[in-house]
Design an enzyme around this catalytic site. Structure first.
Site, short mmCIF file in Angstrom:
data_model
loop_
_atom_site.label_atom_id
_atom_site.label_comp_id
_atom_site.label_asym_id
_atom_site.label_seq_id
_atom_site.Cartn_x
_atom_site.Cartn_y
_atom_site.Cartn_z
CD GLN A 254 -17.49 18.00 29.69
OE1 GLN A 254 -16.91 17.93 30.78
NE2 GLN A 254 -17.44 19.09 28.94
CD GLN B 67 -20.49 22.18 30.46
OE1 GLN B 67 -20.06 23.05 31.19
NE2 GLN B 67 -20.68 22.36 29.18
CB CYS C 149 -13.11 23.76 28.13
SG CYS C 149 -14.10 23.73 29.64
N GLY D 30 -22.68 27.99 25.86
CA GLY D 30 -23.33 29.28 25.61
C GLY D 30 -24.71 29.35 26.24
CB ALA E 243 -26.56 29.24 20.64
#
Length: 539
Positions: A206, A202, A136, A282, A278
């Protein structure tokens, strides 16, 4: 490998010319030897002025042998100049620091399409290896390029073609790094130093996923695979040896902190929370809401299974109410804060959806907050024009990360020291590869001579004159002589960081041995690469 010399590659009909990093690397590219050999020959008049018309002769790709010969002939013409520029590791891309979310979402590559994108990149004439890291906050392409300038140009044109963004517009936002700088950047990304929130966990997952998908699809080459694995090691060390992951360490946690910052103090405890999606993001939003004391959250998702799993995990921390996607807008009407984190490629909320919603609670000032952490965005930019709504996306999370600057800088310095250690290990490994072809060719050359001389000796003596034991002894004698003679030269071809020998000294030794024994290693390697490109296109 050694760092690229920075010289541009010159081909027949054009003089060698150095290009600056931010020079004209747009669509007007000079034909490469591979492209010229495989797709078409640009045949110009000898000595013709630049810009003069050229003929085009199409190659019959069905004739495998003819195409191979044509490619190698073209290679021979330009190889001497071509070898002045060594293969480079490069990263080209854009991130939250260099490009707005509107541009990043156009270039975003879904995880399922990473292998396809890598395949297309590796089919480019000057690209040997490739990997795609698309999140993102960033879209980065890592490559090993036969030529720095032409590789960058080809990747940029590929990005333009796949996104529909003109090269001239991309150029304003792209960043490009080469060799050690590119490797350090990946290590910093993996360690969370390049994230909006320092130490974000995170991104490490990735980076691991890039390796995992590459291993399944077979798309990662030797250099890229090792670089990403070493980056993972660096990321793990930074997190375990520093306190970098304390506090808000993900986009999701920053999103929750941002929402709580924007809410009036009187309404922060009573605000009604809605999470749409979700997935991983989320789920983290729900976890951070629970950690901040939120007692109830409504979750909209396409299936109930994921929501049930989250509910089971957090059953003692927060009440989770499931709603299907068909009730998304009605659920938003009953919420004060809406978090969106889905993979939808089209906005879920547009102006016409939001303007008909009833006002939010008086406790939050009747203004509804949309915190959109999706790329592409789930909330249309037009919603920002409404007085009844406030929209925040991943770019707005910068506010959250401004806190505790001194502490972050100290942690970053500790992390950089670890990254430097891991970077040296990777550089030593890559440098050691530089002389491997020469070592192999020199040993092969010596073994051929030994075998020929041994055969002559045996013919002179006669096969019947020697027992099996004598033959073995003579063979071992000749092998031992060769090994002892090669020991010194081969020792001077090794540069893996285990002794004081510098890379420059080792490369001087390599070039000297290439000349003395006429090994022509670099040309042989390049010829193999060009040949591989020919066969790949034919197949």
């Amino acid at each position: 490998m050694a760092a690229a010399s920075g010289l541009a590659i010159a081909f027949p009909g054009a003089a060698a010319k150095a290009e600056p990093l931010h020079g004209n690397w747009g669509s007007n590219s000079t034909a490469s030897p591979v492209k010229g050999a495989l797709l078409r020959f640009r045949v110009g008049r000898r000595g013709a002025a630049r810009g003069s018309p050229r003929c085009e002769v199409k190659v019959n790709l069905e004739d495998k042998a003819a195409t191979n010969i044509a490619a190698l002939e073209q290679f021979k013409i330009s190889a001497d100049r071509y070898m002045k520029e060594r293969s480079s590791i490069a990263v080209i891309g854009l991130s939250v620091h260099t490009a707005p979310v509107a541009m990043r979402e156009k270039l975003a590559v879904p995880e399922a399409r990473w292998p396809h994108a890598v395949g297309e990149l590796c089919n480019l004439n000057h690209i040997e290896e490739a990997a795609v890291l698309s999140t993102c906050n960033r879209m980065e392409i890592y490559v090993v390029a036969l030529s720095w300038h032409r590789g960058i140009r080809e990747v940029t044109e590929w990005m333009s073609k796949t996104s529909g963004i003109p090269v001239s517009e991309l150029r304003e936002h792209l960043f490009m790094l080469q060799d050690n700088d590119a490797t350090r950047h990946l290590f910093e990304v993996s360690a969370g130093l390049d994230s909006l929130v320092l130490g974000e966990g995170q991104i490490l997952a990735q980076v691991k996923q890039v390796v995992r998908i590459g291993q399944v699809s077979g798309g990662l080459g030797k250099n890229i695979d090792r670089m990403f694995k070493d980056a993972i090691t660096a990321g793990k060390r930074v997190r375990s040896e520093t306190n970098i992951a304390s506090g808000a360490v993900s986009v999701s946690s920053a999103a929750v902190e941002l929402a709580l910052m924007k809410l009036p103090k009187s309404g922060s405890d009573s605000a009604r929370m809605l999470v749409i999606g979700a997935g991983k993001m989320g789920k983290l939003v729900i976890k951070h809401l629970a950690a901040k004391g939120c007692k109830k959250v409504v979750v909209v998702n396409r299936s109930v299974e994921r929501v049930e799993a989250i509910r089971e995990e957090l059953k003692d921390d927060i009440e989770i109410i499931y709603r299907p996607f068909s009730e998304m807008h009605s659920s938003a009407a009953e919420a004060d804060v809406v978090f969106t984190s889905t993979a939808s490629e089209t906005p879920l909320f547009m102006k016409e959806h939001v303007e008909v919603l009833p006002p939010a609670s008086e406790d939050v000032g009747v203004v509804r907050f949309f915190v959109d952490i999706s790329v592409p965005r789930n909330v249309g930019s037009c919603v920002s024009n409404l007085e009844s709504a406030r929209v925040y996306n991943v770019d707005d999370l910068k506010e959250v990360v401004e806190a505790n600057k001194e502490d972050r800088l100290r942690k970053a310095m500790e992390a950089q020291a670890i990254i430097t250690q891991e970077l040296k290990r990777f550089e030593a490994w890559r440098d050691s590869l530089e002389t491997v072809p020469t070592i192999k060719m020199l040993r092969s050359y010596a073994d051929r001579i030994r075998s020929l001389e041994l055969e002559k000796c045996l013919q002179k003596v006669g096969e019947d004159a020697l027992t099996k034991k004598m033959r073995k002894a003579i063979d071992e004698l000749s092998t031992g002589i060769v090994n002892k003679l090669l020991h010194g030269p081969l020792q001077h071809l090794r540069c893996d960081g285990s002794d004081s020998r510098t890379l420059d000294e080792t490369l001087e030794n390599m070039h000297a041995l290439n000349r003395m024994f006429n090994l022509d290693t670099e040309k042989a390697i390049l010829e193999q690469k060009i040949k591989a490109k020919v066969e790949k296109i034919q197949n």
